[in-house]
Design an enzyme around this catalytic site. Structure first.
Site, short mmCIF file in Angstrom:
data_model
loop_
_atom_site.label_atom_id
_atom_site.label_comp_id
_atom_site.label_asym_id
_atom_site.label_seq_id
_atom_site.Cartn_x
_atom_site.Cartn_y
_atom_site.Cartn_z
N ASP A 101 0.97 -1.27 0.31
CA ASP A 101 0.06 0.01 0.16
C ASP A 101 0.82 1.24 0.12
OD1 ASP A 101 -1.80 1.96 1.57
OD2 ASP A 101 -2.98 0.62 0.57
N HIS A 299 -6.20 -8.53 0.40
CA HIS A 299 -5.25 -7.44 0.46
C HIS A 299 -4.28 -7.42 1.33
CE1 HIS A 299 -3.60 -3.65 -0.81
NE2 HIS A 299 -3.88 -3.00 0.55
#
Length: 325
Positions: A101, A299
Site C-alpha cells: 500500500d 489485500h
C-alpha cells in the site's frame, strides 16, 4: 516477540517508533493504512532468524510515529527524507525494502530518487504506480458522483477524521474483514454517493477469525485511539501532491531489483492498476526478478496468509543475499 526491540528516534523532524530484530543485511518493512508496524508481526521473526536485521517502522502520522497536520507534508519528498533519515539513523548505506500500500509507494519513490539506498524491493499487492493523465483526487471525485468512493470520502467529506476517531474498533474490524478473501471489497462501490465509510463497509463476523484475534485487533485500536486517523488520512489527501511530484520520473522504469508477491483476491490488483497488471510489470522495472501469486488471500496477505507470504519473502531474500552483503 521476545527478541524484538521497540526503539524511538528523532528522524526528519518526526518522533519515530520502530521495531527491530536480528543482525545481518538490513530489511525494512513498510506498512500502509490503516496499519502499523504490527502488520509485519508474522514476518519479523522468521526474516531475522534467516540472518537479516529487520526494522519495521510506524510510518509518518501512523501508529506511534508523529505526523504534521498539514497534508502537504506527506508528499514523496518528505517520505523519501523519512526513509533516508531512518537509514542514516540505523547506520546503513542501503536496505532491502518491502512494503504494502502506501508503504510500497514510499519504497518506489525512494528507488527513483535515491536508488543507491535500496538493494532491492519486495513489493506486496501494489505492482507499480499507475500512470494517469488526471489527478487521483479528481478521478475519485468523478467516481464519487456515481457511488461511494473511500478516497473521496477521506478527502472531501469533512467528517472522516471525526467519524473514524469516534469508532476506531468498528472501523478497523469492518475494514480488515472487507479487505480479506472472505469479502469482495469492490462491493462497497454499490453503496450510494454520500455514504460514510463505516456504513459502506460490510458487517464483520465476530472475532477470532482464522488470521486475526481480538487481542491482535486491539494493537491497532490502541494505536489509532491514541493518535487518531488524521495522519493516515493525510496520505490520501496528499495524493495530488504526490501525483504532481512523480511527474518528474513519469515513463522511467524503476531502476532497482524488483520482486513481486500478489494475492489472487486483492482489491488493488483488481481495481486500481488497469487490465492484466502482472503482464505489464516489465514496462515499469528495469530488473524484474520474480513474481509469486498467493491463493485465497485478500489485500493484507502478510496476515491472512502469513506462512505463504513469509516463505516467498525468504525465497527472494535468499536469492539476492550475495548481492546485498
Amino acid at each position: 516477540m521476545a527478541g524484538w526491540s521497540h526503539r524511538y528516534a528523532k528522524i526528519n523532524g518526526l518522533d519515530v517508533h520502530y521495531v527491530e530484530e536480528g543482525t545481518g543485511p538490513l530489511v525494512v518493512l513498510l506498512h500502509g493504512f490503516p496499519h502499523t508496524w504490527f502488520s509485519w508481526r508474522h514476518q519479523i521473526g522468521p526474516i531475522a532468524d534467516a540472518g537479516f536485521r529487520v526494522v519495521a517502522p510506524d510510518m509518518r502520522g501512523m501508529g506511534q510515529t508523529s505526523g504534521p497536520p498539514d497534508h502537504r507534508e506527506y508528499g514523496p519528498d518528505r517520505i523519501v527524507a523519512d526513509l533516508t533519515g531512518l537509514l542514516d539513523h540505523l547506520g546503513a548505506e542501503k536496505a532491502v525494502f518491502s512494503g504494502l500500500d502506501f508503504g510500497l509507494f514510499a519504497a518506489y519513490d525512494l528507488a527513483y530518487h535515491r536508488p543507491e539506498r535500496i538493494a532491492a524491493i519486495i513489493g506486496l499487492e501494489n505492482p507499480f504506480i499507475t500512470p494517469s493523465d488526471a489527478s487521483p483526487l479528481s478521478l475519485a471525485a468523478r467516481q464519487a458522483r456515481r457511488h461511494f468512493n473511500h478516497i473521496h470520502y477521506f478527502v472531501a467529506s469533512g467528517t472522516a477524521d471525526r467519524d473514524l476517531d469516534a469508532a476506531p474498533r468498528e472501523f478497523l474490524r469492518k475494514l480488515f474483514y472487507a479487505l480479506s478473501s472472505d469479502y469482495h471489497y469492490l462491493d462497497v462501490w454499490r453503496r450510494p454517493a454520500g455514504t460514510s465509510y463505516i456504513d459502506a463497509l460490510p458487517d464483520a463476523p465476530p472475532l477470532p477469525w482464522t488470521w486475526l484475534t481480538e487481542t491482535e485487533l486491539e494493537f491497532y485500536v490502541a494505536d489509532y485511539s491514541r493518535s487518531g486517523f488524521t495522519g493516515g488520512l493525510n496520505w490520501y489527501r496528499a495524493m495530488d501532491v504526490s501525483w504532481e511530484y512523480r511527474k518528474s520520473y513519469a515513463g522511467r522504469k524503476n531502476p532497482v531489483p524488483f520482486y513481486f508477491i500478489g494475492s489472487e483476491q486483492d482489491t488493488d490488483l483488481e481495481g486500481w492498476h488497469g487490465d492484466d497488471p502482472l503482464n505489464r510489470l516489465g514496462d515499469h522495472y528495469e530488473d524484474l526478478r520474480a513474481v509469486r501469486m498467493i491463493k485465497q488471500a485478500g489485500h493484507m496477505m502478510q496476515m491472512e496468509k502469513s506462512a505463504e507470504t513469509t516463505a516467498a519473502m525468504l525465497e527472494f531474500l535468499a536469492a539476492g543475499r550475495s548481492e546485498w552483503v
